[in-house]
Design a protein around this motif. Structure first.
Motif, PDB file in Angstrom:
ATOM      1  N   MET A 171     -18.024  -6.941  47.541  1.00 41.17           N
ATOM      2  CA  MET A 171     -18.847  -5.837  47.998  1.00 41.17           C
ATOM      3  C   MET A 171     -19.751  -5.375  46.870  1.00 41.17           C
ATOM      4  N   ARG A 172     -21.055  -5.299  47.137  1.00 38.57           N
ATOM      5  CA  ARG A 172     -21.999  -4.822  46.141  1.00 38.57           C
ATOM      6  C   ARG A 172     -22.358  -3.376  46.452  1.00 38.57           C
ATOM      7  N   TYR A 173     -22.270  -2.536  45.433  1.00 39.91           N
ATOM      8  CA  TYR A 173     -22.569  -1.122  45.571  1.00 39.91           C
ATOM      9  C   TYR A 173     -23.940  -0.819  44.970  1.00 39.91           C
ATOM     10  N   GLU A 174     -24.687   0.039  45.642  1.00 42.63           N
ATOM     11  CA  GLU A 174     -25.970   0.502  45.117  1.00 42.63           C
ATOM     12  C   GLU A 174     -25.840   1.985  44.791  1.00 42.63           C
ATOM     13  N   LEU A 175     -25.944   2.321  43.502  1.00 38.94           N
ATOM     14  CA  LEU A 175     -25.865   3.708  43.065  1.00 38.94           C
ATOM     15  C   LEU A 175     -27.273   4.254  42.883  1.00 38.94           C
ATOM     16  N   TYR A 176     -27.548   5.378  43.494  1.00 37.75           N
ATOM     17  CA  TYR A 176     -28.843   6.035  43.385  1.00 37.75           C
ATOM     18  C   TYR A 176     -28.665   7.330  42.600  1.00 37.75           C
ATOM     19  N   ASP A 212     -37.453  11.513  50.218  1.00 32.95           N
ATOM     20  CA  ASP A 212     -38.700  11.950  50.844  1.00 32.95           C
ATOM     21  C   ASP A 212     -38.777  11.437  52.276  1.00 32.95           C
ATOM     22  N   GLY A 213     -38.249  12.221  53.193  1.00 35.38           N
ATOM     23  CA  GLY A 213     -38.364  11.869  54.598  1.00 35.38           C
ATOM     24  C   GLY A 213     -37.546  10.662  55.007  1.00 35.38           C
ATOM     25  N   ALA A 214     -36.340  10.551  54.473  1.00 34.23           N
ATOM     26  CA  ALA A 214     -35.469   9.443  54.865  1.00 34.23           C
ATOM     27  C   ALA A 214     -35.252   9.478  56.375  1.00 34.23           C
ATOM     28  N   THR A 215     -35.291   8.309  56.984  1.00 35.38           N
ATOM     29  CA  THR A 215     -35.206   8.236  58.443  1.00 35.38           C
ATOM     30  C   THR A 215     -33.798   7.963  58.943  1.00 35.38           C
ATOM     31  N   ILE A 216     -32.832   7.862  58.036  1.00 37.39           N
ATOM     32  CA  ILE A 216     -31.473   7.595  58.497  1.00 37.39           C
ATOM     33  C   ILE A 216     -30.900   8.838  59.165  1.00 37.39           C
ATOM     34  N   GLU A 217     -29.928   8.642  60.012  1.00 36.22           N
ATOM     35  CA  GLU A 217     -29.360   9.743  60.785  1.00 36.22           C
ATOM     36  C   GLU A 217     -28.636  10.755  59.903  1.00 36.22           C
ATOM     37  N   ARG A 218     -27.991  10.272  58.833  1.00 36.47           N
ATOM     38  CA  ARG A 218     -27.195  11.149  57.973  1.00 36.47           C
ATOM     39  C   ARG A 218     -27.692  11.042  56.537  1.00 36.47           C
ATOM     40  N   PRO A 219     -28.823  11.647  56.233  1.00 39.02           N
ATOM     41  CA  PRO A 219     -29.405  11.499  54.897  1.00 39.02           C
ATOM     42  C   PRO A 219     -28.643  12.310  53.857  1.00 39.02           C
ATOM     43  N   PRO A 220     -28.613  11.844  52.621  1.00 35.72           N
ATOM     44  CA  PRO A 220     -28.007  12.626  51.544  1.00 35.72           C
ATOM     45  C   PRO A 220     -28.908  13.792  51.169  1.00 35.72           C
ATOM     46  N   PHE A 221     -28.297  14.854  50.633  1.00 33.42           N
ATOM     47  CA  PHE A 221     -29.080  16.012  50.208  1.00 33.42           C
ATOM     48  C   PHE A 221     -29.770  15.764  48.878  1.00 33.42           C
ATOM     49  N   ALA A 222     -29.043  15.140  47.942  1.00 31.64           N
ATOM     50  CA  ALA A 222     -29.576  14.903  46.594  1.00 31.64           C
ATOM     51  C   ALA A 222     -28.736  13.824  45.936  1.00 31.64           C
ATOM     52  N   PRO A 223     -29.261  13.181  44.890  1.00 27.93           N
ATOM     53  CA  PRO A 223     -28.454  12.233  44.124  1.00 27.93           C
ATOM     54  C   PRO A 223     -27.287  12.961  43.452  1.00 27.93           C
ATOM     55  N   GLU A 272     -24.540  -0.524  55.333  1.00 27.28           N
ATOM     56  CA  GLU A 272     -25.312   0.460  56.078  1.00 27.28           C
ATOM     57  C   GLU A 272     -24.831   1.880  55.829  1.00 27.28           C
ATOM     58  N   LEU A 273     -23.759   2.024  55.080  1.00 31.76           N
ATOM     59  CA  LEU A 273     -23.170   3.336  54.831  1.00 31.76           C
ATOM     60  C   LEU A 273     -23.823   3.984  53.614  1.00 31.76           C
ATOM     61  N   VAL A 274     -24.228   5.244  53.743  1.00 29.71           N
ATOM     62  CA  VAL A 274     -24.793   6.012  52.639  1.00 29.71           C
ATOM     63  C   VAL A 274     -23.903   7.239  52.421  1.00 29.71           C
ATOM     64  N   ILE A 275     -23.360   7.367  51.212  1.00 27.39           N
ATOM     65  CA  ILE A 275     -22.394   8.427  50.903  1.00 27.39           C
ATOM     66  C   ILE A 275     -22.967   9.318  49.812  1.00 27.39           C
ATOM     67  N   GLY A 276     -23.009  10.616  50.064  1.00 31.97           N
ATOM     68  CA  GLY A 276     -23.488  11.579  49.084  1.00 31.97           C
ATOM     69  C   GLY A 276     -22.362  12.427  48.536  1.00 31.97           C
ATOM     70  N   GLN A 277     -22.680  13.196  47.480  1.00 33.55           N
ATOM     71  CA  GLN A 277     -21.774  14.104  46.789  1.00 33.55           C
ATOM     72  C   GLN A 277     -20.764  13.326  45.923  1.00 33.55           C
ATOM     73  N   THR A 278     -20.733  13.695  44.646  1.00 32.90           N
ATOM     74  CA  THR A 278     -19.923  12.943  43.681  1.00 32.90           C
ATOM     75  C   THR A 278     -18.469  12.823  44.099  1.00 32.90           C
ATOM     76  N   ALA A 279     -17.840  13.941  44.431  1.00 36.49           N
ATOM     77  CA  ALA A 279     -16.420  13.899  44.793  1.00 36.49           C
ATOM     78  C   ALA A 279     -16.190  13.076  46.057  1.00 36.49           C
ATOM     79  N   ASN A 280     -17.127  13.139  46.974  1.00 35.99           N
ATOM     80  CA  ASN A 280     -17.014  12.375  48.216  1.00 35.99           C
ATOM     81  C   ASN A 280     -17.141  10.870  47.939  1.00 35.99           C
TER      82      ASN A 280
END
Length: 244
Positions: A1-6, A51-62, A69-77
């Protein structure tokens, strides 16, 4: 599994807690914003999600982590998700919840550390709020930081595997986060932390043991580790650093 950190490419910040977990596990990951834009990475890639992410569950901030296809926000999460997958969280549910709880408490402390140098507004320069920063940091040094460190030291010592790790008998992501916490506080408040060290021998020893783990030591010595600087959470202003 390759992870992309933003995350922002020039500061450790909250993204560093995620980087440490990925590095300790030897995970296959890319630090997207630190790679060349000509290859579809860099700041343009980071900003596309903000800037205007079109995904259904966008992150608030890095920081946020993209896994397929999964995008996970918040450090603890993010760490709660990665922990079991990277072998950095207990197997039992109660242990995983306890680890997450500790990480959330640490996140509260990180916010208070940030507010020592930006007590009025994040959008203002430190120089615009120096007087308020002095007042805020005095309370932080005398009241808030000892309260948090007392708690984490107590947790460490009450672990049945006394003084070894924060949770259970094995390293977890919260141990890596405690390492980053102590390292950052030593940078920001060297005089204060030198005076506090004898009271928190367990936490300081945990920091030192994490620092020499092979993958962490290699990471710290590499260009992948961004140096502490005056744009991150942990900032050194001599006028704010006073011993108790």
């Amino acid at each position: 599994m390759r992870y992309e950190l933003y995350y922002w490419p020039s500061i450790q910040g909250r993204g560093e807690f995620v980087r440490l977990a990925l590095e300790e596990a030897g995970a296959d990951y890319v630090d997207v914003a630190r790679l060349p834009a000509r290859h579809g990475m860099g700041m343009p890639a980071l900003m596309r999600w903000l800037d205007g992410a079109t995904i259904e569950r966008p992150p608030f901030a890095p920081p946020y982590l993209k896994v397929g296809e999964l995008v996970i926000g918040q450090t603890a999460n993010i760490l709660q998700y990665l922990g079991p997958r990277l072998g950095l969280a207990p197997r039992a549910e109660a242990g995983r919840i306890w680890t997450h709880q500790l990480q959330l408490t640490l996140a509260d402390l990180i916010n208070e550390i940030h507010d020592t140098h930006h007590p009025i507004a994040s959008g203002l320069y430190y120089e615009d709020q120096k007087l308020e920063a002095r007042r805020r940091t005095a309370d932080f040094r005398e009241q808030r930081l000892p309260k948090f460190l007392d708690y984490f030291e107590q947790v460490l010592q009450r672990n049945p595997r006394r003084g070894s790790y924060m949770v259970g008998a094995r390293l977890s992501y919260v141990d890596l986060s405690v390492f980053q916490l102590i390292a950052g506080l030593r940078y920001a408040f060297p005089r204060l932390m030198t005076g506090l060290a004898p009271q928190y021998r367990g936490l300081f020893d945990l920091h030192d043991r994490v620092a020499i783990r092979p993958r962490i030591a290699a990471y710290l010595a590499s260009k992948r580790r961004i140096a502490f600087n005056q744009q991150g959470i942990f900032r050194h202003y001599p006028e704010l650093d006073q011993p108790l």
